[in-house]
Design an enzyme around this catalytic site. Structure first.
Site, PDB file in Angstrom:
ATOM      1  N   GLN A 142       0.803  -1.223   0.000  1.00 44.37           N
ATOM      2  CA  GLN A 142       0.000   0.000   0.000  1.00 44.37           C
ATOM      3  C   GLN A 142       0.839   1.278   0.000  1.00 44.37           C
ATOM      4  O   GLN A 142       0.333   2.341  -0.355  1.00 44.37           O
ATOM      5  CB  GLN A 142      -0.959  -0.008   1.198  1.00 44.37           C
ATOM      6  CG  GLN A 142      -1.990  -1.119   1.088  1.00 44.37           C
ATOM      7  CD  GLN A 142      -2.928  -1.166   2.270  1.00 44.37           C
ATOM      8  OE1 GLN A 142      -2.610  -1.762   3.298  1.00 44.37           O
ATOM      9  NE2 GLN A 142      -4.090  -0.556   2.153  1.00 44.37           N
ATOM     10  N   ARG A 187       3.863   0.051  12.948  1.00 46.30           N
ATOM     11  CA  ARG A 187       3.566  -1.279  12.405  1.00 46.30           C
ATOM     12  C   ARG A 187       3.637  -1.203  10.883  1.00 46.30           C
ATOM     13  O   ARG A 187       2.866  -0.464  10.260  1.00 46.30           O
ATOM     14  CB  ARG A 187       2.172  -1.733  12.853  1.00 46.30           C
ATOM     15  CG  ARG A 187       1.754  -3.028  12.204  1.00 46.30           C
ATOM     16  CD  ARG A 187       0.415  -3.556  12.709  1.00 46.30           C
ATOM     17  NE  ARG A 187       0.093  -4.737  11.952  1.00 46.30           N
ATOM     18  CZ  ARG A 187      -0.973  -4.875  11.164  1.00 46.30           C
ATOM     19  NH1 ARG A 187      -1.876  -3.928  11.072  1.00 46.30           N
ATOM     20  NH2 ARG A 187      -1.150  -5.984  10.483  1.00 46.30           N
ATOM     21  N   HIS A 207       1.209  -9.253   4.707  1.00 41.10           N
ATOM     22  CA  HIS A 207       0.068  -8.348   4.542  1.00 41.10           C
ATOM     23  C   HIS A 207      -0.377  -8.439   3.087  1.00 41.10           C
ATOM     24  O   HIS A 207      -0.342  -7.475   2.331  1.00 41.10           O
ATOM     25  CB  HIS A 207       0.425  -6.923   4.955  1.00 41.10           C
ATOM     26  CG  HIS A 207      -0.765  -6.066   5.320  1.00 41.10           C
ATOM     27  ND1 HIS A 207      -0.900  -5.429   6.532  1.00 41.10           N
ATOM     28  CD2 HIS A 207      -1.883  -5.749   4.625  1.00 41.10           C
ATOM     29  CE1 HIS A 207      -2.041  -4.747   6.560  1.00 41.10           C
ATOM     30  NE2 HIS A 207      -2.656  -4.922   5.396  1.00 41.10           N
ATOM     31  N   GLU A 210      -5.039 -10.260   8.947  1.00 44.76           N
ATOM     32  CA  GLU A 210      -6.420 -10.502   8.519  1.00 44.76           C
ATOM     33  C   GLU A 210      -6.577 -11.699   7.584  1.00 44.76           C
ATOM     34  O   GLU A 210      -7.004 -11.551   6.430  1.00 44.76           O
ATOM     35  CB  GLU A 210      -6.987  -9.254   7.839  1.00 44.76           C
ATOM     36  CG  GLU A 210      -6.977  -8.019   8.713  1.00 44.76           C
ATOM     37  CD  GLU A 210      -7.825  -6.896   8.147  1.00 44.76           C
ATOM     38  OE1 GLU A 210      -8.365  -7.041   7.034  1.00 44.76           O
ATOM     39  OE2 GLU A 210      -7.952  -5.865   8.825  1.00 44.76           O
ATOM     40  N   ASN A 220      -7.851  -6.148  14.360  1.00 40.63           N
ATOM     41  CA  ASN A 220      -8.183  -5.032  13.473  1.00 40.63           C
ATOM     42  C   ASN A 220      -9.692  -4.908  13.439  1.00 40.63           C
ATOM     43  O   ASN A 220     -10.384  -5.902  13.193  1.00 40.63           O
ATOM     44  CB  ASN A 220      -7.743  -5.310  12.030  1.00 40.63           C
ATOM     45  CG  ASN A 220      -6.236  -5.244  11.843  1.00 40.63           C
ATOM     46  OD1 ASN A 220      -5.505  -4.964  12.791  1.00 40.63           O
ATOM     47  ND2 ASN A 220      -5.793  -5.500  10.627  1.00 40.63           N
ATOM     48  N   TYR A 249     -13.018  -2.027  12.310  1.00 41.93           N
ATOM     49  CA  TYR A 249     -13.412  -0.719  11.805  1.00 41.93           C
ATOM     50  C   TYR A 249     -14.893  -0.432  12.009  1.00 41.93           C
ATOM     51  O   TYR A 249     -15.301   0.715  12.034  1.00 41.93           O
ATOM     52  CB  TYR A 249     -13.124  -0.640  10.297  1.00 41.93           C
ATOM     53  CG  TYR A 249     -11.649  -0.620   9.961  1.00 41.93           C
ATOM     54  CD1 TYR A 249     -10.903  -1.788   9.900  1.00 41.93           C
ATOM     55  CD2 TYR A 249     -11.006   0.585   9.714  1.00 41.93           C
ATOM     56  CE1 TYR A 249      -9.555  -1.760   9.598  1.00 41.93           C
ATOM     57  CE2 TYR A 249      -9.651   0.622   9.409  1.00 41.93           C
ATOM     58  CZ  TYR A 249      -8.931  -0.553   9.351  1.00 41.93           C
ATOM     59  OH  TYR A 249      -7.590  -0.525   9.062  1.00 41.93           O
ATOM     60  N   GLU A 274      -5.126  -2.187  14.021  1.00 42.77           N
ATOM     61  CA  GLU A 274      -5.657  -1.258  13.015  1.00 42.77           C
ATOM     62  C   GLU A 274      -7.028  -0.771  13.450  1.00 42.77           C
ATOM     63  O   GLU A 274      -7.845  -1.549  13.931  1.00 42.77           O
ATOM     64  CB  GLU A 274      -5.845  -1.933  11.651  1.00 42.77           C
ATOM     65  CG  GLU A 274      -4.610  -2.072  10.829  1.00 42.77           C
ATOM     66  CD  GLU A 274      -4.891  -2.758   9.495  1.00 42.77           C
ATOM     67  OE1 GLU A 274      -5.982  -2.569   8.930  1.00 42.77           O
ATOM     68  OE2 GLU A 274      -4.013  -3.497   9.044  1.00 42.77           O
TER      69      GLU A 274
HETATM   70  C1  GAL Z   1      -7.715  -3.557   6.562  1.00 40.93           C
HETATM   71  C2  GAL Z   1      -6.392  -3.829   5.905  1.00 40.93           C
HETATM   72  C3  GAL Z   1      -5.611  -2.598   5.601  1.00 40.93           C
HETATM   73  C4  GAL Z   1      -6.454  -1.430   5.139  1.00 40.93           C
HETATM   74  C5  GAL Z   1      -7.710  -1.277   5.958  1.00 40.93           C
HETATM   75  C6  GAL Z   1      -8.689  -0.234   5.458  1.00 40.93           C
HETATM   76  O1  GAL Z   1      -8.585  -4.623   6.359  1.00 40.93           O
HETATM   77  O2  GAL Z   1      -5.606  -4.647   6.737  1.00 40.93           O
HETATM   78  O3  GAL Z   1      -4.622  -2.949   4.683  1.00 40.93           O
HETATM   79  O4  GAL Z   1      -6.638  -1.410   3.803  1.00 40.93           O
HETATM   80  O5  GAL Z   1      -8.407  -2.482   6.037  1.00 40.93           O
HETATM   81  O6  GAL Z   1      -9.516  -0.756   4.473  1.00 40.93           O
END
Ligand code: GAL
Length: 539
Positions: free
Chosen positions: A59, A115, A160, A206, A347, A349, A415
């Protein structure tokens, strides 16, 4: 007298209203404003709490053909037009050449950890230790040295998502058992070369995403469509590869005293109707099919969750298979796998609502295996990523779920973050709102629920290549101008906010709704006294 008193009461009421209106925003947008759940608390994180930020090789690095680097499955995937606007990671943030600037950003933030991930084909062009590209090793050596020189510790992810293309072509990638040893050789080499300086290792990032999006539904590299079987095969290899690398580290490199684990991802599954046992079970199934798929074996007993074995086994039988599409571990493998962790890498979100619904499809399918439908309610706030709706309290729920399910492990949030649009600039108030609400839930989890969260890594240090969305979604604390060949980085409002949070190691009093109420109460009393004095003197 009565008139005076009435006037006083009236003026006090007005002062109270005025005081109330001076409240700054303290909870997430109106939809999340349940008192007692969404209000911010003031307080400090433990003194040894780790603050960091995260990125990954494909990335940010670019340099896709630099030195002898081999191709990864993401080089191939993006060159096959699978990305928004035909974009790719050939240059990305150009961190291969600009890593010192990245280190400067980290230093300025005041984080104690960074990280990042190692690009496997950059150090081993065809994935095997037959040929080592020393220039690639040198790059990571320089990065690690520069970090340490600037007071930032590295946390290194070995995988990753950028598998060497050769291993996909030659063996079928993670579907092949041979990758267990091949990954272990790669991990061994990385421990040998960098182990003295790296104290935190993550084997896989992940694996759920790797297996389902990469091998199930052809959304991510390597772009395989086989929703009923390949994801289970790939996961089986990954779990064994993780365990083998863990033992290699402990047997050969324990003198370095480092810690090693895996990073798992899941949304927090919320039952649609918490009073309906079927929905509660459906949400739990979802958690077990995502996090539990990997965590149950590693953090519990070396085996898949019972619900997965039951669901996939029954469906497979009904579909006419001779054995379950979910592979089995031998007793020896189970012993080898269980307990291969030093912390829980998490991780997360967003959250998701789950409803029990028997799958009537006839095609074998990992999602169908779960007999569950899930969705995100329309009233939840949105972000630039369709899948990412901010649900701060969901993170606290998830942390508690991990605590209860896996016997209260040390947890690192490796994350967490939010996307803003391509044309969003450096004033990213939405990101500040997101981080403030989410990180405050982490504080509540630590202080009020005794969850052992040991660190938090913001995703991401800077805007970068967001997989199939290319550069159209910005996740960074720092702005990157992708139209400029120099890829300049600029501090965003959120970076400044994160820096202040880290410097204070928590939330200052002024943020706390509880304290605001107290403050306002004091303002109210004082103004009442003044008003009473004033009125008594005048009338
Ligand atoms: C996670 C991933 C990251 C990043 C993030 C936001 O799933 O590990 O690389 O892209 O989502 O979408």
């Amino acid at each position: 007298m009565i008139a005076k008193l009435t006037l006083c009461v009236f003026l006090c009421f007005i002062s109270l209203v005025v005081a109330q209106e001076t409240y700054p925003e303290y909870s997430y947008p109106s939809v999340f404003s349940e008192p007692g759940r969404d209000l911010l608390i003031a307080g400090k994180f433990p003194a040894d709490f780790i603050w960091g930020s995260a990125t990954s090789a494909y990335q940010i690095e670019g340099g896709w053909q630099e030195d002898d680097k081999g191709l990864s499955i993401w080089d191939t995937f993006s060159h096959n037009g699978r990305i928004y606007n035909n974009q790719n990671g050939d240059v990305a943030c150009d961190s291969y050449h600009k890593y010192e600037e990245d280190v400067a950003l980290l230093k300025n933030l005041g984080v104690s950890y960074y990280r990042f991930s190692i690009s496997w084909p950059r150090v081993l062009p065809n994935g095997t230790v037959d040929y080592i590209d020393e220039a690639g090793i040198e790059y990571y050596n320089n990065l690690i040295t520069s970090l340490l020189d600037n007071g930032v510790e590295p946390m290194v992810t070995l995988y990753h998502w950028d598998l060497p293309q050769f291993l996909q072509d030659e063996y079928g990638g993670w579907e092949s058992d041979e990758l267990v040893d091949i990954f272990n050789d790669y991990a061994d080499l990385m421990f040998e070369r960098f182990g003295e300086k790296v104290k935190y290792w993550i084997t896989f990032n992940e694996p759920y995403v790797v297996c389902w999006l990469g091998y199930g539904i052809n959304v991510f590299a390597p772009g395989i469509y086989d929703p009923g079987a390949a994801p289970y095969r790939a996961a089986h290899t990954i779990i064994k590869a993780h365990a083998k690398a863990y033992h290699t580290y402990k047997q050969k490199y324990s003198s370095y005293g480092g810690k090693l684990s895996i990073t798992l991802s899941t949304d927090f599954g919320i039952p649609e109707d918490p009073n309906k046992p079927e929905d509660v079970a459906a949400a739990e199934r979802y958690m077990q099919f995502t996090a539990g798929w990997f965590a149950h074996a590693i953090f519990k007993n070396g085996d898949y969750p019972d619900t997965m074995k039951w669901q996939v086994g029954n469906k497979s039988m009904a579909q006419g298979f001779e054995e379950s599409r979910l592979p089995e571990f031998t007793e020896e493998e189970k012993d080898e796998i269980k307990g291969t962790y030093d912390f829980f890498g998490l991780n997360s979100y967003t959250s998701t609502v789950c409803r029990a619904e028997v799958d009537t499809g006839t095609e074998p399918n990992y999602e169908g295996d779960q007999d569950m439908q899930r969705y995100q309610p329309d009233e939840w706030p949105t972000s630039t990523s369709s899948w990412l709706r901010p649900v701060p309290w969901g993170l606290r729920g998830l942390l508690n779920w991990v605590k209860n399910e896996y016997n209260n492990p040390d947890i690192f949030i490796t994350e967490n973050g939010v996307s803003t649009a391509l044309d969003s600039g450096t004033e990213d108030e939405e990101r500040v709102t997101f981080y403030r609400a989410y990180i405050n839930e982490v504080l509540k989890a630590i202080e009020q629920d005794n969850v052992k969260v040991k660190g938090y890594f913001a995703w991401s240090l800077m805007d970068n290549f967001e997989w199939t969305s290319g550069y159209s979604q910005r996740f960074g604390l720092h702005y990157v101008d992708f139209d400029d060949n120099d890829r300049p980085r600029t501090v965003k409002t959120s970076a400044q906010w994160f820096k202040d949070l880290i410097a204070y190691n928590g939330f200052e009093e002024g943020y706390s709704a509880g304290n605001l109420v107290q403050q306002n109460f004091v303002i109210c009393i004082l103004s009442s006294v003044l008003i009473t004095l004033f009125v008594s003197l005048r009338l």
